[in-house]
Design an enzyme around this catalytic site. Structure first.
Site, mmCIF file in Angstrom:
data_model
loop_
_atom_site.group_PDB
_atom_site.id
_atom_site.type_symbol
_atom_site.label_atom_id
_atom_site.label_comp_id
_atom_site.label_asym_id
_atom_site.label_seq_id
_atom_site.Cartn_x
_atom_site.Cartn_y
_atom_site.Cartn_z
ATOM 1 N N GLY A 43 16.729 78.592 24.238
ATOM 2 C CA GLY A 43 18.050 78.014 24.518
ATOM 3 C C GLY A 43 19.071 78.366 23.460
ATOM 4 N N CYS A 44 18.661 78.364 22.209
ATOM 5 C CA CYS A 44 19.571 78.667 21.104
ATOM 6 C C CYS A 44 19.942 80.146 21.094
ATOM 7 C CB CYS A 44 18.952 78.255 19.773
ATOM 8 S SG CYS A 44 18.634 76.473 19.692
ATOM 9 N N THR A 45 18.997 81.005 21.446
ATOM 10 C CA THR A 45 19.294 82.437 21.536
ATOM 11 C C THR A 45 20.273 82.690 22.676
ATOM 12 O OG1 THR A 45 17.144 83.017 20.602
ATOM 13 C CG2 THR A 45 18.279 84.726 21.876
#
Length: 148
Positions: A43-45
């Site tokens: 999700g952060c990527t």
């Protein structure tokens, strides 16, 4: 708790190049400061890459984009290089900036929160968006900037 209309607080942290970044360098610019849980997670990527893909739109709106997590500068450097991130990544390893911005943990306190703050060119908070899902952060931030 940061409220709409509040000024961007004074802070200083190291960026992905282990250089000191001071919030005073944002004077006269709009800023999008987004907090995320961890480098290299799916999700952060996805969120970082979407900020990257829309980076020119943010620059056109006169805004600087800043990503913040508790990862160290080495992790940020690798993350930034691997995904060609053109914006500032700050290491908040002690959680001081999270506390200053009052970013709460999510998933019963298991994950650091995901929250985006948008400040106008005068340094006033014009949007605060909190969602563990990364999907709408970029759209909402651009919309807030384009309505100022």
């Amino acid at each position: 708790m940061m409220q709409l209309g509040d000024k961007i607080p004074d802070f200083e942290l190291e960026n992905q190049y282990a250089e000191r970044f001071n919030s005073s360098s944002l004077e006269g610019k709009a800023a999008v400061i987004y907090f995320y849980p961890k480098d290299f997670t799916p999700g952060c990527t996805a969120e970082a890459c979407e900020f990257r893909d829309k980076y020119e739109d943010f620059k056109d709106a006169g805004a600087e984009v800043i990503g913040v997590s508790s990862d160290d500068t080495d992790s940020h450097a690798k993350f930034s290089k691997k995904h060609n991130l053109p914006f500032i990544m700050l290491s908040d390893s002690q959680g001081e900036l999270r506390k200053l911005f009052d970013v709460k943990s999510s998933l019963l306190g298991l994950l650091p929160g995901r929250e985006t703050f948008v400040f106008d060119k005068t340094g006033k908070l014009i949007m605060r968006y909190n969602s563990i899902k990364s999907k709408n952060h970029i759209i909402k931030a651009l919309k807030a900037l384009n309505h100022t």
